[in-house]
Design a protein around this motif. Structure first.
Motif, mmCIF file in Angstrom:
data_model
loop_
_atom_site.group_PDB
_atom_site.id
_atom_site.type_symbol
_atom_site.label_atom_id
_atom_site.label_comp_id
_atom_site.label_asym_id
_atom_site.label_seq_id
_atom_site.Cartn_x
_atom_site.Cartn_y
_atom_site.Cartn_z
ATOM 1 N N GLN A 294 0.866 -1.153 -0.053
ATOM 2 C CA GLN A 294 0.088 0.101 0.008
ATOM 3 C C GLN A 294 0.734 1.292 -0.002
ATOM 4 O O GLN A 294 0.503 2.194 -0.578
ATOM 5 N N SER A 295 1.884 1.017 0.765
ATOM 6 C CA SER A 295 2.825 2.217 0.807
ATOM 7 C C SER A 295 3.394 2.615 -0.744
ATOM 8 O O SER A 295 3.700 3.681 -1.014
ATOM 9 N N LEU A 296 3.742 1.296 -1.213
ATOM 10 C CA LEU A 296 4.563 1.672 -2.768
ATOM 11 C C LEU A 296 3.363 2.107 -3.573
ATOM 12 O O LEU A 296 3.871 3.279 -4.330
ATOM 13 N N LYS A 297 2.113 1.651 -3.578
ATOM 14 C CA LYS A 297 1.388 2.286 -4.498
ATOM 15 C C LYS A 297 0.935 3.600 -4.347
ATOM 16 O O LYS A 297 0.567 4.506 -5.082
ATOM 17 N N ARG A 298 0.735 4.108 -3.124
ATOM 18 C CA ARG A 298 0.423 5.439 -2.702
ATOM 19 C C ARG A 298 1.490 6.211 -3.003
ATOM 20 O O ARG A 298 0.957 7.664 -3.777
ATOM 21 N N LYS A 299 2.870 5.963 -3.100
ATOM 22 C CA LYS A 299 3.628 6.842 -3.439
ATOM 23 C C LYS A 299 3.832 6.952 -5.287
ATOM 24 O O LYS A 299 4.000 8.213 -5.663
ATOM 25 N N LEU A 300 3.511 5.817 -5.759
ATOM 26 C CA LEU A 300 3.559 6.010 -7.227
ATOM 27 C C LEU A 300 2.238 6.701 -7.831
ATOM 28 O O LEU A 300 2.250 7.376 -8.752
ATOM 29 N N ARG A 301 1.073 6.631 -7.002
ATOM 30 C CA ARG A 301 -0.182 7.464 -7.196
ATOM 31 C C ARG A 301 0.224 8.887 -7.317
ATOM 32 O O ARG A 301 -0.354 9.549 -7.889
ATOM 33 N N GLN A 302 1.001 9.215 -6.088
ATOM 34 C CA GLN A 302 1.225 10.403 -5.875
ATOM 35 C C GLN A 302 2.068 11.235 -7.245
ATOM 36 O O GLN A 302 1.950 12.310 -7.503
ATOM 37 N N ILE A 303 3.163 10.472 -7.648
ATOM 38 C CA ILE A 303 3.781 11.068 -8.722
ATOM 39 C C ILE A 303 2.906 11.011 -10.010
ATOM 40 O O ILE A 303 3.250 11.748 -10.884
ATOM 41 N N THR A 304 2.254 10.047 -10.360
ATOM 42 C CA THR A 304 1.346 10.199 -11.471
ATOM 43 C C THR A 304 -0.073 10.783 -11.332
ATOM 44 O O THR A 304 -0.877 10.357 -12.056
ATOM 45 N N LYS A 305 -0.169 11.731 -10.257
ATOM 46 C CA LYS A 305 -1.318 12.654 -10.522
ATOM 47 C C LYS A 305 -1.463 13.332 -11.668
ATOM 48 O O LYS A 305 -0.397 14.155 -11.917
ATOM 49 N N LYS A 306 -2.413 13.356 -12.626
ATOM 50 C CA LYS A 306 -2.670 14.091 -13.766
ATOM 51 C C LYS A 306 -2.406 15.783 -13.324
ATOM 52 O O LYS A 306 -2.145 16.229 -14.408
ATOM 53 N N THR A 307 -2.976 16.097 -12.221
ATOM 54 C CA THR A 307 -2.755 17.579 -11.783
ATOM 55 C C THR A 307 -1.475 17.927 -11.512
ATOM 56 O O THR A 307 -1.262 19.023 -11.134
ATOM 57 N N LYS A 308 -0.353 16.918 -11.235
ATOM 58 C CA LYS A 308 0.953 17.405 -10.861
ATOM 59 C C LYS A 308 1.745 17.842 -12.112
ATOM 60 O O LYS A 308 1.820 17.055 -13.131
ATOM 61 N N PRO A 309 2.116 19.085 -12.105
ATOM 62 C CA PRO A 309 2.791 19.791 -13.176
ATOM 63 C C PRO A 309 4.029 19.202 -13.437
ATOM 64 O O PRO A 309 5.158 19.710 -12.844
ATOM 65 N N MET A 310 4.167 18.075 -14.110
ATOM 66 C CA MET A 310 5.693 17.600 -14.482
ATOM 67 C C MET A 310 5.491 16.966 -16.101
ATOM 68 O O MET A 310 4.466 16.506 -16.301
ATOM 69 N N ARG A 311 6.945 16.874 -16.609
ATOM 70 C CA ARG A 311 7.040 16.608 -17.763
ATOM 71 C C ARG A 311 7.033 15.085 -17.589
ATOM 72 O O ARG A 311 7.492 14.514 -16.592
ATOM 73 N N LEU A 312 6.714 14.135 -18.670
ATOM 74 C CA LEU A 312 6.959 12.831 -18.550
ATOM 75 C C LEU A 312 8.319 12.251 -18.144
ATOM 76 O O LEU A 312 8.315 11.165 -17.382
ATOM 77 N N ALA A 313 9.262 12.895 -18.830
ATOM 78 C CA ALA A 313 10.804 12.113 -18.427
ATOM 79 C C ALA A 313 10.933 12.436 -16.993
ATOM 80 O O ALA A 313 11.630 11.741 -16.277
ATOM 81 N N GLU A 314 10.558 13.601 -16.300
ATOM 82 C CA GLU A 314 10.423 14.011 -14.736
ATOM 83 C C GLU A 314 9.678 12.809 -14.003
ATOM 84 O O GLU A 314 10.162 12.357 -12.992
ATOM 85 N N LEU A 406 6.901 3.773 -24.438
ATOM 86 C CA LEU A 406 7.090 4.418 -23.161
ATOM 87 C C LEU A 406 8.366 4.252 -22.901
ATOM 88 O O LEU A 406 9.375 5.001 -22.366
ATOM 89 N N GLN A 407 9.221 3.053 -23.102
ATOM 90 C CA GLN A 407 10.202 2.497 -22.758
ATOM 91 C C GLN A 407 11.383 3.518 -23.581
ATOM 92 O O GLN A 407 12.368 3.972 -23.115
ATOM 93 N N LEU A 408 11.171 3.998 -25.016
ATOM 94 C CA LEU A 408 12.003 4.943 -25.457
ATOM 95 C C LEU A 408 12.025 6.226 -24.962
ATOM 96 O O LEU A 408 12.829 6.995 -25.078
ATOM 97 N N ARG A 409 10.837 6.659 -23.927
ATOM 98 C CA ARG A 409 10.966 7.910 -23.203
ATOM 99 C C ARG A 409 11.704 7.718 -21.986
ATOM 100 O O ARG A 409 11.693 8.578 -21.219
ATOM 101 N N GLY A 410 11.823 6.440 -21.610
ATOM 102 C CA GLY A 410 12.662 6.273 -20.392
ATOM 103 C C GLY A 410 12.183 5.497 -19.361
ATOM 104 O O GLY A 410 12.362 5.082 -18.268
ATOM 105 N N TYR A 411 10.838 4.865 -19.637
ATOM 106 C CA TYR A 411 10.073 3.885 -18.693
ATOM 107 C C TYR A 411 10.891 2.537 -18.652
ATOM 108 O O TYR A 411 11.278 2.025 -19.645
ATOM 109 N N GLU A 412 10.689 2.296 -17.362
ATOM 110 C CA GLU A 412 11.201 0.751 -16.954
ATOM 111 C C GLU A 412 10.240 -0.118 -16.325
ATOM 112 O O GLU A 412 9.720 0.483 -15.374
ATOM 113 N N GLN A 413 9.990 -1.236 -16.663
ATOM 114 C CA GLN A 413 9.039 -2.078 -15.951
ATOM 115 C C GLN A 413 9.482 -2.396 -14.432
ATOM 116 O O GLN A 413 10.739 -2.992 -14.455
ATOM 117 N N MET A 414 8.815 -2.501 -13.624
ATOM 118 C CA MET A 414 9.003 -2.823 -12.304
ATOM 119 C C MET A 414 9.597 -4.311 -12.339
ATOM 120 O O MET A 414 10.407 -4.536 -11.671
#
Length: 423
Positions: A294-314, A406-414
């Motif tokens: 639950q702690s991991l999922k909560r942190k991942l959710r925080q970073i992937t909020k659509k309202t969070k002003p971040m570029r995809l790379a960040e 997504l991988q071309l942009r820097g995504y890595e599968q857990m």
């Protein structure tokens, strides 16, 4: 000992460690990046003030961070300069104490880690020690008596100036929401000294348990004793309670302490479940506790909020920091099935963020065409009334914003990273 602490080599090593650890500023606002220049200009002044005991401590900035149970934990953030000095003291203190620590202590020590502690716990359990005395120290870092701790240090280090300096840091007030709070006991979590100081005082508990011949492990203030019957566990638990109360003056959290069986026992975010294999009766395997997931999922959710002003790379860079650290800690469990589902959920979250970033319908239409969607279909999807989360899980984005793209942009599968650290 103060001469060794203030030697150029020791201070240089301490500076490099503080810079490598980064961290936020203290009450004076100085950043870690400014430390090197400060040391070049002020090192001799600081060292002289310590030797003459005119050094003035700074308050510790109190920061509340969320815990997994919805509560918060208070961390103390010393100034960057005091982190540098505390690191220098810690290095020399460790030289005096480390060799005397017991092997059952796994927290914050060279060549020791949490995984070793969990594996040792599993080893005890699988060898028949399945009645476990699980004791939770009540607010340990807030309750450590200073006089006990300073006496233990004095027994090894007969340097009055070093003791004077440590005492000043122990009694430095906490600045919380603009108000200073005095401290007469406790070790502020967040300082370079606190892990070593906690080991120094709890080493007395280790030696008591070792003298009694008990099987135990300790990681910082988390410890457990392994026995073969409930009656033995009760006797041992009572003895530990009295030792902590009378010798170390540390209270126990009775609500969180007790005698556990393997399937109800949790250690450092891990649990144990029976191994259902032929000839493996009474054997247990390691799993990750529900709260850790639950702690991991909560942190991942925080970073992937659509309202969070971040570029995809960040976003992708921050996600890597979070899940790589988590997987390094919990790689002992069998995580494949859950990680596969979590990866799929995370990719949908990323697609949702990308869809939200496109904003206007015309931009969505053009981007879908660039990704290979036929014009009419792209127009229809760009004007859809479906919610963004529904679109993220639909074939239109799954077949365009693919894993490969997504991988071309820097995504890595857990799951991919888990296999790297696991094997």
């Amino acid at each position: 000992m103060i001469e060794q602490i203030l030697s150029a080599r020791n201070l240089s090593i301490a500076r490099n460690k503080v810079i490598a650890n980064k961290g936020s500023s203290g009450v004076d606002g100085m950043e870690v990046s400014e430390l090197k220049d400060f040391i070049q200009s002020e090192r001799s002044t600081v060292c002289t003030s310590i030797i003459h005991r005119s050094y003035k401590k700074s308050p510790i900035r109190g920061v509340e961070i969320p815990k997994g149970n919805g509560k918060t934990r208070l961390l103390g953030v010393p100034t960057v300069v005091e982190r540098w000095l505390q690191q220098a003291v810690s290095q020399q203190l460790a030289n005096r104490f480390e060799l005397d620590f017991e092997e059952e202590s796994y927290g914050f020590r060279p060549k020791k880690n949490a995984q070793q502690a969990v594996l040792k716990s599993q080893d005890y359990i699988n060898n028949g020690y399945q009645d476990i005395v699980d004791i939770d120290l009540k607010g340990f870092f807030d309750e450590v008596p200073h006089h006990k701790l300073l006496q233990l240090i004095y027994n090894k280090v007969k340097c009055p100036t070093t003791l004077w300096l440590i005492r000043k840091w122990l009694r430095a007030p906490l600045l919380i929401k603009g108000k200073l709070h005095k401290r007469r006991k406790g070790i502020p979590q967040g300082s370079p000294l606190s892990p070593l100081l906690s080991n120094i005082i709890l080493d007395q508990l280790d030696k008591y348990l070792k003298h009694k011949g008990y099987k135990f492990i300790r990681y910082a203030d988390d410890f457990s004793v392994y026995t073969t019957s409930k009656s033995k566990a009760r006797v041992i638990g009572n003895g530990i309670y009295m030792f902590l109360r009378d010798k170390l003056e540390l209270p126990i959290n009775r609500n969180k302490s007790g005698i556990r069986r393997p399937n109800t026992f949790k250690i450092l975010g891990h649990g144990f479940v029976p191994t259902y294999k032929k000839g493996a009766k009474g054997q247990y395997q390691i799993v990750v506790d529900k709260k850790s997931w639950q702690s991991l999922k909560r942190k991942l959710r925080q970073i992937t909020k659509k309202t969070k002003p971040m570029r995809l790379a960040e976003r992708l860079a921050e996600l890597k920091l979070i899940y790589r650290g988590w997987l390094n800690n919990f790689r002992l469990g069998n995580l494949e099935g859950k990680l596969k589902k979590l990866d799929e959920w995370l990719r949908n979250r990323l697609r949702y963020c990308i869809w939200a970033d496109w904003k206007k319908p015309e931009r969505k239409r053009k981007n879908l065409i660039r990704l290979g969607i036929e014009q009419g279909q792209a127009y229809a999807w760009s004007r859809t009334r479906m919610g963004g989360w529904a679109v993220a899980q639909s074939p239109i984005l799954k077949t365009t914003i693919t894993v490969k793209r997504l991988q071309l942009r820097g995504y890595e599968q857990m799951l991919y990273y888990y296999h790297k650290v696991k094997f």
